[in-house]
Design an enzyme around this catalytic site. Sequence first.
Site, PDB file in Angstrom:
ATOM      1  N   ARG A 175     -93.658  94.695  16.297  1.00  0.00           N
ATOM      2  CA  ARG A 175     -93.778  95.962  15.537  1.00  0.00           C
ATOM      3  C   ARG A 175     -93.532  97.185  16.427  1.00  0.00           C
ATOM      4  O   ARG A 175     -94.158  98.235  16.251  1.00  0.00           O
ATOM      5  CB  ARG A 175     -95.163  96.105  14.879  1.00  0.00           C
ATOM      6  CG  ARG A 175     -95.548  94.996  13.965  1.00  0.00           C
ATOM      7  CD  ARG A 175     -94.670  94.891  12.717  1.00  0.00           C
ATOM      8  NE  ARG A 175     -95.098  93.737  11.973  1.00  0.00           N
ATOM      9  CZ  ARG A 175     -94.608  92.503  12.196  1.00  0.00           C
ATOM     10  NH1 ARG A 175     -93.651  92.294  13.081  1.00  0.00           N
ATOM     11  NH2 ARG A 175     -95.073  91.485  11.508  1.00  0.00           N
ATOM     12  N   SER A 229     -99.985  95.620   5.936  1.00  0.00           N
ATOM     13  CA  SER A 229    -100.991  95.547   6.995  1.00  0.00           C
ATOM     14  C   SER A 229    -101.146  96.912   7.656  1.00  0.00           C
ATOM     15  O   SER A 229    -100.158  97.516   8.082  1.00  0.00           O
ATOM     16  CB  SER A 229    -100.563  94.523   8.049  1.00  0.00           C
ATOM     17  OG  SER A 229    -100.589  93.233   7.475  1.00  0.00           O
ATOM     18  N   GLU A 300    -100.560  99.885  12.550  1.00  0.00           N
ATOM     19  CA  GLU A 300     -99.149  99.522  12.344  1.00  0.00           C
ATOM     20  C   GLU A 300     -98.491 100.589  11.460  1.00  0.00           C
ATOM     21  O   GLU A 300     -97.336 100.933  11.645  1.00  0.00           O
ATOM     22  CB  GLU A 300     -99.077  98.149  11.660  1.00  0.00           C
ATOM     23  CG  GLU A 300     -97.657  97.734  11.321  1.00  0.00           C
ATOM     24  CD  GLU A 300     -97.576  96.305  10.777  1.00  0.00           C
ATOM     25  OE1 GLU A 300     -98.332  95.435  11.249  1.00  0.00           O
ATOM     26  OE2 GLU A 300     -96.741  96.075   9.897  1.00  0.00           O
TER      27      GLU A 300
HETATM   28  C1  LIG Z   1     -97.108  94.771   0.146  1.00  0.00           C
HETATM   29  C2  LIG Z   1     -96.545  95.027   1.528  1.00  0.00           C
HETATM   30  C3  LIG Z   1     -96.321  93.957   2.384  1.00  0.00           C
HETATM   31  C4  LIG Z   1     -95.797  94.178   3.660  1.00  0.00           C
HETATM   32  N1  LIG Z   1     -95.585  93.105   4.465  1.00  0.00           N
HETATM   33  C5  LIG Z   1     -95.056  93.288   5.691  1.00  0.00           C
HETATM   34  C6  LIG Z   1     -94.798  92.178   6.558  1.00  0.00           C
HETATM   35  O1  LIG Z   1     -95.027  91.030   6.217  1.00  0.00           O
HETATM   36  N2  LIG Z   1     -94.278  92.423   7.771  1.00  0.00           N
HETATM   37  C7  LIG Z   1     -93.987  93.687   8.191  1.00  0.00           C
HETATM   38  O2  LIG Z   1     -93.492  93.829   9.301  1.00  0.00           O
HETATM   39  N3  LIG Z   1     -94.226  94.757   7.400  1.00  0.00           N
HETATM   40  C8  LIG Z   1     -94.752  94.601   6.166  1.00  0.00           C
HETATM   41  N4  LIG Z   1     -94.991  95.682   5.372  1.00  0.00           N
HETATM   42  C9  LIG Z   1     -94.739  97.041   5.882  1.00  0.00           C
HETATM   43  C10 LIG Z   1     -93.367  97.617   5.538  1.00  0.00           C
HETATM   44  O3  LIG Z   1     -92.846  97.025   4.355  1.00  0.00           O
HETATM   45  C11 LIG Z   1     -92.355  97.414   6.677  1.00  0.00           C
HETATM   46  O4  LIG Z   1     -92.787  98.059   7.856  1.00  0.00           O
HETATM   47  C12 LIG Z   1     -90.982  97.946   6.278  1.00  0.00           C
HETATM   48  O5  LIG Z   1     -90.016  97.484   7.184  1.00  0.00           O
HETATM   49  C13 LIG Z   1     -90.934  99.467   6.225  1.00  0.00           C
HETATM   50  O6  LIG Z   1     -89.702  99.858   5.653  1.00  0.00           O
HETATM   51  P1  LIG Z   1     -89.602 101.225   4.839  1.00  0.00           P
HETATM   52  O7  LIG Z   1     -88.185 101.429   4.480  1.00  0.00           O
HETATM   53  O8  LIG Z   1     -90.571 101.247   3.728  1.00  0.00           O
HETATM   54  O9  LIG Z   1     -90.037 102.256   5.974  1.00  0.00           O
HETATM   55  P2  LIG Z   1     -90.866 103.601   5.787  1.00  0.00           P
HETATM   56  O10 LIG Z   1     -92.282 103.287   5.435  1.00  0.00           O
HETATM   57  O11 LIG Z   1     -90.129 104.536   4.917  1.00  0.00           O
HETATM   58  O12 LIG Z   1     -90.850 104.122   7.292  1.00  0.00           O
HETATM   59  C14 LIG Z   1     -91.564 103.416   8.299  1.00  0.00           C
HETATM   60  C15 LIG Z   1     -91.148 103.980   9.662  1.00  0.00           C
HETATM   61  O13 LIG Z   1     -89.770 103.675   9.871  1.00  0.00           O
HETATM   62  C16 LIG Z   1     -89.034 104.873  10.088  1.00  0.00           C
HETATM   63  N5  LIG Z   1     -87.722 104.725   9.474  1.00  0.00           N
HETATM   64  C17 LIG Z   1     -87.428 104.435   8.176  1.00  0.00           C
HETATM   65  N6  LIG Z   1     -86.102 104.373   8.007  1.00  0.00           N
HETATM   66  C18 LIG Z   1     -85.539 104.627   9.207  1.00  0.00           C
HETATM   67  C19 LIG Z   1     -84.199 104.697   9.682  1.00  0.00           C
HETATM   68  N7  LIG Z   1     -83.135 104.511   8.873  1.00  0.00           N
HETATM   69  N8  LIG Z   1     -83.984 104.964  10.999  1.00  0.00           N
HETATM   70  C20 LIG Z   1     -85.038 105.150  11.834  1.00  0.00           C
HETATM   71  N9  LIG Z   1     -86.326 105.121  11.438  1.00  0.00           N
HETATM   72  C21 LIG Z   1     -86.573 104.856  10.145  1.00  0.00           C
HETATM   73  C22 LIG Z   1     -89.854 105.969   9.436  1.00  0.00           C
HETATM   74  O14 LIG Z   1     -89.559 107.236  10.001  1.00  0.00           O
HETATM   75  C23 LIG Z   1     -91.258 105.510   9.734  1.00  0.00           C
HETATM   76  O15 LIG Z   1     -91.652 105.851  11.036  1.00  0.00           O
HETATM   77  C24 LIG Z   1     -95.507  95.493   4.087  1.00  0.00           C
HETATM   78  C25 LIG Z   1     -95.724  96.568   3.213  1.00  0.00           C
HETATM   79  C26 LIG Z   1     -96.241  96.352   1.939  1.00  0.00           C
HETATM   80  C27 LIG Z   1     -96.444  97.518   1.019  1.00  0.00           C
END
Ligand SMILES: Cc1cc2nc3c(=O)[nH]c(=O)nc-3n(C[C@H](O)[C@H](O)[C@H](O)COP(=O)(O)OP(=O)(O)OC[C@H]3O[C@@H](n4cnc5c(N)ncnc54)[C@H](O)[C@@H]3O)c2cc1C
Length: 308
Positions: A175, A229, A300
């Site tokens: 992460r 998480s 996280e």
């Molecule tokens: C129900 C649920 C289950 C989940 N399970 C998991 C799991 O099993 N494993 C896991 O790792 N995560 C999990 N997550 C967390 C999340 O889904 C991941 O971290 C996911 O990859 C975040 O993607 P996002 O597009 O929503 O990012 P966002 O929440 O929009 O952003 C997260 C971070 O990434 C940055 N970011 C976003 N896009 C970019 C880009 N294009 N370039 C640079 N930085 C960027 C943002 O600035 C921010 O700092 C879960 C979340 C939920 C709600």
Amino acid sequence: MHMAEQKHLSNPALRGRLLAHEPMRKHLSWRAGGIAQRAYVPADLEDAAAFLRTLPADEPVHFIGLGSNLLVRDAGVRGTVMLMHSSRAVMHMDGALVYAEAGAASPKLARYAAIRGYAGAEFLAGIPGTVGGALAMNAGCYGSETWDRVERVLTLGRRGELRERVPGDFDVAYRHVALRGVELGVEEWFAAAWFRFERGDSAAALGRIKELLRQRIATQPLALPNAGSVFRNPPGDHAARLIETCGLKGHSIGGASVSEKHANFIVNAQGRASAADIESLIEHVRHTVLAKQGVELTAEVRIIGEKQ
Ligand SMILES: Cc1cc2nc3c(=O)[nH]c(=O)nc-3n(C[C@H](O)[C@H](O)[C@H](O)COP(=O)(O)OP(=O)(O)OC[C@H]3O[C@@H](n4cnc5c(N)ncnc54)[C@H](O)[C@@H]3O)c2cc1C
């Protein structure tokens, strides 16, 4: 709307949508938090690059994918938020590699690869964010991580410059992703990536996706607004186990509660939690686990924006 916004909107080179005072709760899975001064929904990658070129050098810029790992404080976020998720984000085969733009949803990439007979992308089906978010977080589950599969990436710089980079340019861990010599998330962001998956059986991969989603529905509070998480797992242990052992399941502050179903999830059960409720609960859990178990948990989820 101030002058700069009018200028962007009247700029014929731009095809996206500029939004003033956009409530971020609409874009975050927690359904809580403040507004962004400005938000831009790019029409495509070229448009995102063209838009970045119009911004003053001191304008703070934040990229948001599906907001599934993010909290925006109640007083909102200064500067411009780039809303990258798009159902039209490009995904295609490039030889044996899968090319996916940052705005594509990770579960879509999982299905895309599985349908074409590739194995190894299934874990992405359970991560409800974008490819950009998965790259930024090194998202993973069930023993697989995003960067295990990255062949190379396309990045977008502060002045709209597109650049190809290889995994060796980054420090990648659990992460954690940093770009050596450049502030990732401030000066440069992910625009797209090429992923390598191995040849496999399409039906088997689709079956694994189905099973993985079944497991998630059984163990996670997916019907309530949450951000997955909240804490990273400390080495050799599980944050959920430590939180549960402290008796924190169901503990609430304002509208935010530690999930009864999964102790490492915080839910906004009635949809009335403020970002401050959620952040206070995160701090309370962290302090309690440190005091009772002697383990310092690291968040996280990412938190941005101004405190009230
Ligand atoms: C129900 C649920 C289950 C989940 N399970 C998991 C799991 O099993 N494993 C896991 O790792 N995560 C999990 N997550 C967390 C999340 O889904 C991941 O971290 C996911 O990859 C975040 O993607 P996002 O597009 O929503 O990012 P966002 O929440 O929009 O952003 C997260 C971070 O990434 C940055 N970011 C976003 N896009 C970019 C880009 N294009 N370039 C640079 N930085 C960027 C943002 O600035 C921010 O700092 C879960 C979340 C939920 C709600």
